[in-house]
Structures are given as C-alpha cells and as structure tokens.
Design a protein around this motif. Structure first.
Motif, PDB file in Angstrom:
ATOM      1  N   ASP A 120     -31.328 -16.974 -22.957  1.00 39.02           N
ATOM      2  CA  ASP A 120     -29.940 -17.135 -23.058  1.00 39.02           C
ATOM      3  C   ASP A 120     -29.321 -17.809 -22.462  1.00 39.02           C
ATOM      4  O   ASP A 120     -29.705 -18.552 -21.299  1.00 39.02           O
ATOM      5  N   PHE A 121     -28.116 -18.381 -22.952  1.00 34.65           N
ATOM      6  CA  PHE A 121     -27.089 -19.170 -22.198  1.00 34.65           C
ATOM      7  C   PHE A 121     -26.066 -18.224 -21.644  1.00 34.65           C
ATOM      8  O   PHE A 121     -25.510 -17.516 -22.835  1.00 34.65           O
ATOM      9  N   MET A 122     -25.770 -18.311 -20.455  1.00 31.53           N
ATOM     10  CA  MET A 122     -24.373 -17.471 -20.228  1.00 31.53           C
ATOM     11  C   MET A 122     -23.318 -18.141 -19.320  1.00 31.53           C
ATOM     12  O   MET A 122     -23.705 -19.044 -18.580  1.00 31.53           O
ATOM     13  N   VAL A 123     -22.201 -18.334 -20.065  1.00 36.19           N
ATOM     14  CA  VAL A 123     -21.006 -18.875 -19.239  1.00 36.19           C
ATOM     15  C   VAL A 123     -20.552 -17.965 -18.294  1.00 36.19           C
ATOM     16  O   VAL A 123     -20.645 -16.799 -18.352  1.00 36.19           O
ATOM     17  N   LEU A 124     -20.143 -18.721 -17.182  1.00 34.63           N
ATOM     18  CA  LEU A 124     -19.835 -17.813 -15.820  1.00 34.63           C
ATOM     19  C   LEU A 124     -18.319 -17.422 -16.165  1.00 34.63           C
ATOM     20  O   LEU A 124     -17.667 -18.352 -16.242  1.00 34.63           O
ATOM     21  N   GLU A 125     -17.947 -16.345 -15.692  1.00 32.64           N
ATOM     22  CA  GLU A 125     -16.616 -15.849 -16.194  1.00 32.64           C
ATOM     23  C   GLU A 125     -16.091 -15.660 -14.681  1.00 32.64           C
ATOM     24  O   GLU A 125     -14.850 -15.874 -14.336  1.00 32.64           O
ATOM     25  N   ASP A 126     -17.006 -15.538 -13.794  1.00 35.87           N
ATOM     26  CA  ASP A 126     -16.655 -15.197 -12.311  1.00 35.87           C
ATOM     27  C   ASP A 126     -17.940 -15.268 -11.245  1.00 35.87           C
ATOM     28  O   ASP A 126     -19.159 -15.549 -12.055  1.00 35.87           O
ATOM     29  N   HIS A 127     -17.842 -15.402 -10.132  1.00 32.60           N
ATOM     30  CA  HIS A 127     -19.142 -14.994  -9.407  1.00 32.60           C
ATOM     31  C   HIS A 127     -18.983 -14.510  -8.065  1.00 32.60           C
ATOM     32  O   HIS A 127     -17.943 -14.188  -7.707  1.00 32.60           O
ATOM     33  N   ILE A 172     -25.279 -21.592 -31.715  1.00 36.65           N
ATOM     34  CA  ILE A 172     -26.006 -21.216 -30.376  1.00 36.65           C
ATOM     35  C   ILE A 172     -25.224 -19.936 -30.099  1.00 36.65           C
ATOM     36  O   ILE A 172     -23.717 -19.931 -29.654  1.00 36.65           O
ATOM     37  N   GLU A 173     -25.981 -18.555 -29.644  1.00 36.77           N
ATOM     38  CA  GLU A 173     -25.487 -17.558 -29.209  1.00 36.77           C
ATOM     39  C   GLU A 173     -25.047 -17.776 -27.488  1.00 36.77           C
ATOM     40  O   GLU A 173     -25.813 -18.065 -26.807  1.00 36.77           O
ATOM     41  N   ILE A 174     -23.801 -17.494 -27.381  1.00 38.25           N
ATOM     42  CA  ILE A 174     -23.481 -17.613 -26.001  1.00 38.25           C
ATOM     43  C   ILE A 174     -23.004 -16.151 -25.263  1.00 38.25           C
ATOM     44  O   ILE A 174     -22.353 -15.330 -25.761  1.00 38.25           O
ATOM     45  N   LYS A 175     -23.533 -15.838 -24.232  1.00 34.05           N
ATOM     46  CA  LYS A 175     -23.328 -14.593 -23.229  1.00 34.05           C
ATOM     47  C   LYS A 175     -22.377 -15.106 -22.163  1.00 34.05           C
ATOM     48  O   LYS A 175     -22.270 -16.110 -21.864  1.00 34.05           O
ATOM     49  N   HIS A 176     -21.907 -13.977 -21.721  1.00 30.33           N
ATOM     50  CA  HIS A 176     -20.689 -14.035 -20.677  1.00 30.33           C
ATOM     51  C   HIS A 176     -21.144 -13.132 -19.472  1.00 30.33           C
ATOM     52  O   HIS A 176     -21.744 -11.992 -19.776  1.00 30.33           O
ATOM     53  N   GLY A 177     -20.742 -13.652 -18.311  1.00 35.20           N
ATOM     54  CA  GLY A 177     -21.311 -12.675 -17.059  1.00 35.20           C
ATOM     55  C   GLY A 177     -20.920 -13.144 -15.805  1.00 35.20           C
ATOM     56  O   GLY A 177     -20.073 -14.441 -15.633  1.00 35.20           O
ATOM     57  N   VAL A 178     -21.231 -12.504 -14.831  1.00 33.30           N
ATOM     58  CA  VAL A 178     -20.653 -12.672 -13.570  1.00 33.30           C
ATOM     59  C   VAL A 178     -22.131 -13.286 -12.821  1.00 33.30           C
ATOM     60  O   VAL A 178     -23.242 -12.554 -12.729  1.00 33.30           O
ATOM     61  N   ILE A 199     -22.853  -4.216  -7.635  1.00 35.51           N
ATOM     62  CA  ILE A 199     -21.728  -4.855  -7.484  1.00 35.51           C
ATOM     63  C   ILE A 199     -20.952  -5.497  -8.579  1.00 35.51           C
ATOM     64  O   ILE A 199     -20.006  -6.426  -8.385  1.00 35.51           O
ATOM     65  N   GLY A 200     -21.876  -5.615  -9.825  1.00 36.68           N
ATOM     66  CA  GLY A 200     -21.139  -6.165 -10.851  1.00 36.68           C
ATOM     67  C   GLY A 200     -21.819  -7.550 -11.122  1.00 36.68           C
ATOM     68  O   GLY A 200     -21.443  -8.526 -12.118  1.00 36.68           O
ATOM     69  N   ALA A 201     -23.086  -8.195 -10.752  1.00 35.97           N
ATOM     70  CA  ALA A 201     -23.605  -9.296 -11.029  1.00 35.97           C
ATOM     71  C   ALA A 201     -24.357  -9.217 -12.344  1.00 35.97           C
ATOM     72  O   ALA A 201     -24.901  -8.255 -12.666  1.00 35.97           O
ATOM     73  N   ASP A 202     -24.348 -10.244 -13.237  1.00 38.40           N
ATOM     74  CA  ASP A 202     -24.890 -10.119 -14.425  1.00 38.40           C
ATOM     75  C   ASP A 202     -26.333 -11.053 -14.245  1.00 38.40           C
ATOM     76  O   ASP A 202     -27.400 -11.087 -15.121  1.00 38.40           O
ATOM     77  N   ALA A 203     -26.230 -12.200 -13.247  1.00 39.67           N
ATOM     78  CA  ALA A 203     -27.199 -13.190 -13.205  1.00 39.67           C
ATOM     79  C   ALA A 203     -27.216 -13.554 -11.680  1.00 39.67           C
ATOM     80  O   ALA A 203     -26.326 -13.492 -11.018  1.00 39.67           O
ATOM     81  N   VAL A 204     -28.564 -14.059 -11.253  1.00 42.30           N
ATOM     82  CA  VAL A 204     -28.720 -14.263  -9.829  1.00 42.30           C
ATOM     83  C   VAL A 204     -29.513 -15.655  -9.666  1.00 42.30           C
ATOM     84  O   VAL A 204     -30.410 -15.874 -10.405  1.00 42.30           O
ATOM     85  N   GLY A 205     -29.070 -16.467  -8.695  1.00 44.78           N
ATOM     86  CA  GLY A 205     -29.540 -17.674  -8.602  1.00 44.78           C
ATOM     87  C   GLY A 205     -29.143 -18.281  -7.173  1.00 44.78           C
ATOM     88  O   GLY A 205     -28.759 -17.360  -6.317  1.00 44.78           O
TER      89      GLY A 205
END
Length: 267
Positions: A120-127, A172-178, A199-205
C-alpha cells in the motif's frame, strides 16, 4: 557549515529547485528515469553526512520533473548510522537554501493499522517523533526558523490533496495514516508495536519525522508518502528482513514512480 556547503554547490551548478524530493529505502531508482542536469555525490560536499544504508546512493540529482525544477535526494542518512539529528537533517536544510520551497519525503515503513496491507501507499497526515531526539535541540539558528516552531500541520493539506488527485488519475489506491519514527537499526519488538498502536500510529519506520520537523522549521511546505513494505513485528507471522523491505519496494516501484511524477506535476 551550511553556507560552505551551499557555496560548493553553487560552484558546480546554479540550478535553483522549487521542489525537493527524498527517495527512501528501495525507491531510489526513480532518479534514474529523469533527465539529470547535474549530479553531486554527498561525499564531495564539505562536512556533509554520507549515506551508508543499503540502496541509498547518497547524492543530489538536479532534474526537471513535469516541468518543475527538482532536487532529488537519492538516499538519506539515518540516526542509526551514528549521525546526530542535525547531520540527519543537513540535506533537507541545504535543499531549502538552494531555493526549494516544497518537500516530498518518501520511505518504506512497517504497517500497523488494520487498514494497511503490504504494497500500500500511505500519505502521512501526522507523525509521532517523541521517541527520537529533535534536530532542533540546542542553539537555534534564527536564519533557518523560529525557536519554537508550530507543528499543528506538519504535512500540508494542499500537497496531500495534490497527491490524492494524482493517485485518482493514475488509478492508484491511497491510504492515510500517522507515522511513528523509532531509532533503529533493529526492527521493533511485538510489545513496541502494541504500544505504537495504542498511541495512534498506523505505520512505523526509522526516518522522515525529524526531517519533516526540521523542514517545517525552515519554511518548507511538506508532504510524505510511505510504501508499506512489510507488516510490523507481532502483526507479521514471519521474521522481518531488510530483503523483504527491498523486495516490496521493487515490486511497487512502477506505481510509485507514476504517482510521484504525477503528484509533482500537481504541486
């Protein structure tokens, strides 16, 4: 230091970008498909941090993408390589001094959110960046930004909307997340991922958040895309490897390149 580095760049090229693009793990091949006007390896720039992570070529590429003058960072440097936070954001600040006003960050990330799957591709809404040291610690350079910069909208809604419109056009499908940045280089434990989810994270790096933080400090308009290269530890049923991350990035590369090119055209 930044002035010395800018002076070195200007001796080689007078290219003044309007957009800066950081290519994350496994995504650097995009830079090979643009018409390159100038290439400057990081190792040639005075007192500049050099990329040591696999797949990170470590160089500035100056090119025109969709009619927009762009400086591409083909690879970044990370805290886990032993660099200080200020060294990690050095390439971002220098790109700003070159003239760029908009910044697109990309990375490979582990998926935590139940709405995310590998590829998936996720656009960052926040971090969430409070688990890594801030690049703004220490004496503030007033020529870059204010002592206490506002972070209520790190990721520009306008640029994020431009990415989503580009995705629609490219089907292309885009997901959203923190996005949560941790230090690395080890992948996270199952307990750490459970904490991240709470604590609300959708992805980690292991990158991106402190770059975005420093970019907002120095006046960039910022957006970011994560490629979900694996499911995070405890969610994935198998051990995580860097090879898995690279394999996923390679697999989705054609769509990634199409999306980035179209998005930059919309900025």
């Amino acid at each position: 230091m930044l002035k010395k580095q800018l002076d070195y760049i200007r001796k080689i090229t007078d290219f003044e970008p309007e957009i800066a693009l950081v290519l994350g793990s496994g995504l650097g091949d995009f830079a090979q498909e643009v018409r390159q006007e100038c290439v400057i390896p990081y190792c040639d720039i005075p007192e500049f941090p050099v990329s040591t992570a696999p797949t990170h070529r470590g160089r500035y590429i100056f090119a025109e993408i969709q009619g927009k003058k762009t400086v591409i960072m083909q690879g970044r440097v990370h805290l886990y390589e032993g660099y200080s936070p200020k060294q990690v954001v050095n390439p971002i600040r220098l790109a700003r001094l070159m003239g760029a006003e908009k910044l697109m960050l990309t990375n490979a990330a582990g998926g935590i959110g139940e709405h995310l799957k590998i590829g998936d591709f996720m656009v960052l809404e926040d971090h969430i960046s409070c688990f890594v040291p801030s690049a703004l610690t220490g004496e503030n350079d007033e020529s870059l930004g204010v002592r206490f910069p506002d972070m209520s909208e790190v990721y520009s809604k306008r640029l994020t909307s431009a990415i989503c419109k580009a995705a629609d056009k490219c089907n292309i499908e885009i997901k959203h997340g923190v996005y949560l940045q941790l230090h690395g280089p080890n992948f996270e434990t199952p307990a750490e991922i459970r904490m991240a989810k709470l604590i609300g994270a959708d992805a980690v790096g292991m990158s991106t958040a402190i770059e975005a933080q420093a970019a907002r400090h120095c006046g960039f308009e910022v957006c970011a895309i994560s490629v979900i290269s694996n499911l995070a530890c405890g969610i994935s049923k198998t051990p995580i490897t860097s090879e898995e991350v690279e394999e996923t990035a390679n697999r989705v590369a054609p769509l990634f390149k199409k999306l980035v090119r179209e998005a930059i055209g919309n900025f």
